[in-house]
Each structure stands twice: as structure tokens, then as C-alpha cells.
Design a protein around this motif. Structure first.
Motif, short mmCIF file in Angstrom:
data_model
loop_
_atom_site.label_atom_id
_atom_site.label_comp_id
_atom_site.label_asym_id
_atom_site.label_seq_id
_atom_site.Cartn_x
_atom_site.Cartn_y
_atom_site.Cartn_z
N ALA A 89 0.73 -1.18 -0.09
CA ALA A 89 0.08 0.14 -0.02
C ALA A 89 0.90 1.25 -0.07
O ALA A 89 0.53 2.22 -0.80
N ARG A 90 1.83 1.24 0.75
CA ARG A 90 2.73 2.33 0.68
C ARG A 90 3.60 2.74 -0.60
O ARG A 90 3.81 3.81 -0.86
N LEU A 91 3.77 1.53 -1.27
CA LEU A 91 4.24 1.74 -2.63
C LEU A 91 3.25 2.10 -3.62
O LEU A 91 3.62 2.01 -4.83
N GLY A 92 2.13 2.16 -3.38
CA GLY A 92 1.08 2.50 -4.21
C GLY A 92 0.48 1.36 -5.11
O GLY A 92 -0.24 1.62 -6.15
N LEU A 93 0.69 0.13 -4.85
CA LEU A 93 0.46 -1.15 -5.48
C LEU A 93 -0.95 -1.66 -5.19
O LEU A 93 -1.57 -2.28 -5.77
N VAL A 94 -1.50 -1.13 -3.88
CA VAL A 94 -2.85 -1.87 -3.05
C VAL A 94 -3.50 -0.62 -2.58
O VAL A 94 -2.64 0.03 -2.07
N ARG A 95 -4.52 -0.70 -2.80
CA ARG A 95 -5.57 0.38 -2.22
C ARG A 95 -6.36 -0.19 -1.03
O ARG A 95 -6.78 -1.64 -1.05
N CYS A 96 -6.38 0.44 0.20
CA CYS A 96 -6.93 -0.22 1.62
C CYS A 96 -8.50 0.10 1.28
O CYS A 96 -8.93 1.15 0.94
N LEU A 97 -9.33 -0.90 1.73
CA LEU A 97 -10.93 -0.69 1.82
C LEU A 97 -11.24 -0.69 3.25
O LEU A 97 -10.52 -1.25 4.05
N ARG A 98 -12.26 0.03 3.38
CA ARG A 98 -12.87 0.30 4.82
C ARG A 98 -13.71 -0.98 5.01
O ARG A 98 -14.53 -1.39 4.02
N LEU A 99 -14.15 -1.41 6.27
CA LEU A 99 -15.16 -2.30 6.74
C LEU A 99 -16.55 -1.79 6.12
O LEU A 99 -16.85 -0.77 6.44
N GLY A 100 -17.31 -2.66 5.35
CA GLY A 100 -18.49 -2.28 5.00
C GLY A 100 -18.57 -2.10 3.57
O GLY A 100 -19.50 -2.13 2.88
N HIS A 101 -17.29 -1.91 2.91
CA HIS A 101 -17.29 -1.60 1.46
C HIS A 101 -17.25 -3.09 0.66
O HIS A 101 -16.81 -3.86 1.04
N ARG A 102 -18.06 -3.18 -0.28
CA ARG A 102 -17.80 -4.05 -1.29
C ARG A 102 -16.80 -3.97 -2.05
O ARG A 102 -16.70 -2.88 -2.93
N PHE A 103 -16.24 -5.30 -2.36
CA PHE A 103 -15.44 -5.48 -3.73
C PHE A 103 -15.97 -6.12 -4.76
O PHE A 103 -16.55 -7.22 -4.45
N GLY A 104 -16.04 -5.74 -6.16
CA GLY A 104 -16.64 -6.53 -7.13
C GLY A 104 -15.83 -7.39 -7.68
O GLY A 104 -16.20 -8.34 -8.47
N GLY A 105 -14.63 -7.70 -7.33
CA GLY A 105 -13.44 -8.57 -8.14
C GLY A 105 -13.47 -9.86 -7.21
O GLY A 105 -14.36 -10.34 -6.66
N LEU A 106 -12.41 -10.54 -7.32
CA LEU A 106 -11.99 -11.77 -6.78
C LEU A 106 -11.58 -11.41 -5.32
O LEU A 106 -10.61 -10.59 -5.02
N VAL A 107 -12.25 -12.07 -4.45
CA VAL A 107 -11.72 -11.95 -3.03
C VAL A 107 -11.48 -13.16 -2.46
O VAL A 107 -12.27 -14.32 -2.28
N LEU A 108 -10.19 -13.19 -1.84
CA LEU A 108 -9.46 -14.28 -1.24
C LEU A 108 -9.84 -14.04 0.32
O LEU A 108 -9.54 -13.32 0.93
N SER A 109 -10.63 -15.11 0.72
CA SER A 109 -11.33 -15.20 1.98
C SER A 109 -11.29 -16.59 2.42
O SER A 109 -11.63 -17.60 1.89
N PRO A 110 -11.06 -16.60 3.83
CA PRO A 110 -11.17 -18.06 4.57
C PRO A 110 -12.39 -18.70 4.32
O PRO A 110 -12.65 -19.85 4.58
N VAL A 111 -13.67 -17.73 4.39
CA VAL A 111 -14.98 -18.26 4.30
C VAL A 111 -15.37 -18.31 3.03
O VAL A 111 -16.52 -18.68 2.56
N GLY A 112 -14.67 -18.52 1.84
CA GLY A 112 -14.78 -18.81 0.47
C GLY A 112 -15.25 -20.34 0.41
O GLY A 112 -14.92 -21.27 1.37
N SER A 113 -15.75 -20.57 -0.47
CA SER A 113 -16.55 -21.94 -1.00
C SER A 113 -15.83 -22.60 -2.19
O SER A 113 -16.05 -23.96 -2.21
N GLN A 114 -15.03 -21.96 -2.85
CA GLN A 114 -14.46 -22.67 -4.09
C GLN A 114 -12.89 -22.17 -4.06
O GLN A 114 -12.78 -21.07 -3.78
N TYR A 115 -12.25 -22.91 -4.92
CA TYR A 115 -10.62 -22.46 -5.00
C TYR A 115 -10.63 -21.53 -6.03
O TYR A 115 -11.43 -21.53 -7.18
#
Length: 312
Positions: A79-105
Motif C-alpha cells: 500500500a505504501r508503494l502505491g500498488l494496493v488500495r485499502c478498503l474500509r469495513l463495509g465496502h464491497r469489492f466487485g472482483g475476486l476476494v481471497l477469504s477463509p470463508v470462501g466456498s471454492q478454489y
């Protein structure tokens, strides 16, 4: 009374221009190659006309929960290098989300999704998953990463304990965009080690076409690893390993036994004269020699006992 909300035009959200919806994978691959070339070129300061940090062709984002040490957090560094932007809790992301609660690989079937909408990760501690509010980090395409081994200094060698940059890199490798993984991992001294540790697995996953095939490849790898465990690496200089090796800096058992026999032979030669000859002074020397021989045999017997216990 109230202010009128300004209408949002194309690219008005957050001041970021949206990617064209119809961009093909070929055009995306060309942008990936351009980003890689820009990342390996020496960077010139922006005030001297330099282009600044390389721009990635897709959006990278993360929800940062503050669980990690800021000095070791790979997501914060990106994020400091400008390669990643931070999201706030409650914001939705429309792309692929890597999450431990996902259901498929993650699988190569997600190429178009990532090319159009990007990837997001959840920067939380593996030890505090129970208190992580996954419900506030919303997305329509939750995914899991298959079995991989971490190379970061905190969890090196531990399976499935990847850092943020490793999660991004693994996703891009599985999707066939390994150049993007190289761009991100180049920011860390140990980054290349992640690709070296997981090269075989990443190639297997990238050759699949669906989440089900990725799952099957993972299960086959784990079954083979269970049936054919790697032999324990043995240090030939470890004298306490119980193996038939010897430390060249210490005497071997055979030579020690030889020394024992020599000592015994010498003690026998120094014994009383069979003919019974000799004066009083010689008998006194024989007694002193016998006492020294007995004292020499004591540590020898102790050494034999130690070596016997080590062999057992």
C-alpha cells in the motif's frame, strides 16, 4: 435544506478511471508485460520526469484490520508503494476476494474476472480468525487458495499460512499471470523463495481449468506426499544422531577401542617381571605405573558407556 448529491460520472468514484468492460485477455496480457518491463527498469525520481512506480493493469485491494506488525506486514508495504488500495469495513469489492470463508478454489476460470475487476485480500492474523468480521468485508466472488507453503520470515515452511503478497502472487500464478506475481515479489528479499518452494504445485494448479480440477490436483499431491514422505535429512557431523557417521573432529569408536587395547597391552608389559627379578625401586615404579593405568581405564570405561547409550 440538504445539499444535492453530485452525480457520479464514469471514473468519478474515488478519482479512479474504471477499466473498459470489454477488455480482452490479450490486451490485459500486453499490459502485464508492459508493467513487468517498467518494474525492472531503474526508477527515476518523479520530480526529474520519472514515471514513478509501475502501474498494474488490474486493481489490488485489501481490508486491513491492524492485527499484524506494521514493520512486517506485506500488505501495508504494498500500500505504501502505491500498488494496493485499502478498503474500509463495509465496502464491497466487485472482483475476486481471497477469504477463509470462501466456498471454492481460485482457478484459471477466474481470469476474466480478475482482468476486469481485480483481486482483494483480507489482512488479518491467522491466530485471530474467530474475531475477524468477515461479514463486513463483502464480495460476490469469494475464493480460497489451495495448498501452498509460506516463504515469509514469520511462517516460513508452514502450509497455507501465506502473507498478503504471497496470496496475491499465488493467485496470479494460478491464473497464468505470473509476471504480475514477479512484480509484487520483487519488492521483498525473500519473494523469489516463494516461487521456488511452490513451483511444482503452482504449475499443477495453473494447468487446471476449473475449481474442481484444482481441488483434485491438491488432493493428489497431498496423498502422494503422505505415501512418500521425504526422508529425514541427516547431518553426518551430528555425533548425537545415533547414525553410523563420525565427526572428523572426534575419535571414532574403532580407534578408541584400539587405544584401549594398546593401553591394556602397555599395562601388561609394565607388569611384574615373570622371573621375579628387580630391586625395591623397580617395584615402586611398577606400583605407580599400575595406579596410572587404573586411572586411565576409568575415563575409558565411561566413554564406552556413553557411546553404547548413543548407539542404543
Amino acid at each position: 435544506m440538504g445539499r444535492r448529491r453530485a452525480s457520479r460520472g464514469p471514473g468519478a468514484e474515488g478519482g479512479r478511471a474504471r477499466r473498459p468492460a470489454g477488455r480482452s485477455l490479450e490486451a490485459f496480457a500486453e499490459e502485464v508485460g508492459a508493467a513487468l518491463r517498467a518494474s525492472v527498469e531503474p526508477e527515476a525520481p518523479e520530480d526529474q520526469g520519472g514515471p514513478g512506480p509501475a502501474q498494474l493493469p488490474c486493481t489490488l485491494a485489501m481490508w486491513e484490520l491492524g492485527h499484524c506488525d506494521p514493520r512486517r506486514c506485506t500488505g501495508r508495504k504494498l500500500a505504501r508503494l502505491g500498488l494496493v488500495r485499502c478498503l474500509r469495513l463495509g465496502h464491497r469489492f466487485g472482483g475476486l476476494v481471497l477469504s477463509p470463508v470462501g466456498s471454492q478454489y481460485v482457478s484459471p476460470a477466474d481470469r476474466h474476472l480478475v482482468a476486469q475487476s481485480g483481486v482483494a485480500v483480507i489482512d488479518c492474523s491467522w491466530a485471530r480468525l474467530d474475531e475477524t468480521p468477515f461479514g463486513k468485508m463483502r464480495g460476490s466472488h469469494l475464493r480460497l487458495l489451495p495448498h501452498l507453503v509460506a516463504a515469509n520470515p514469520v511462517n516460513y515452511g508452514r502450509p497455507c499460512r501465506l502473507s498478503c503478497v504471497e496470496a496475491f502472487a499465488a493467485t496470479f500464478c494460478i491464473l497464468g499471470f505470473s509476471d504480475l506475481a514477479v512484480i509484487l515479489l520483487r519488492k521483498f528479499k525473500w519473494g523469489k523463495g516463494f516461487l521456488d518452494l511452490n513451483r511444482q504445485l503452482l504449475d499443477k494448479y495453473a494447468a487446471c481449468s476449473s475449481p474442481e480440477e484444482v481441488l483434485q490436483a491438491e488432493q493428489e499431491f497431498l496423498a502422494h506426499a503422505k505415501e512418500h514422505p521425504k526422508e529425514e535429512e541427516i547431518d553426518p557431523f551430528d555425533v548425537d544422531s545415533g547414525r553410523e557417521f563420525a565427526n572428523p573432529n572426534r575419535p571414532m569408536t574403532g580407534s578408541r577401542d584400539g587405544a584401549d587395547s594398546d593401553t591394556e597391552d602397555e599395562s601388561e608389559e609394565l607388569g611384574p617381571d615373570p622371573d621375579g627379578g628387580g630391586d625395591g625401586s623397580s617395584s615402586q615404579e611398577e606400583e605407580e605405573t599400575a595406579e596410572q593405568g587404573a586411572e586411565a581405564r576409568v575415563p575409558t570405561e565411561i566413554w564406552k558407556g556413553i557411546k553404547k547409550r548413543q548407539r542404543n
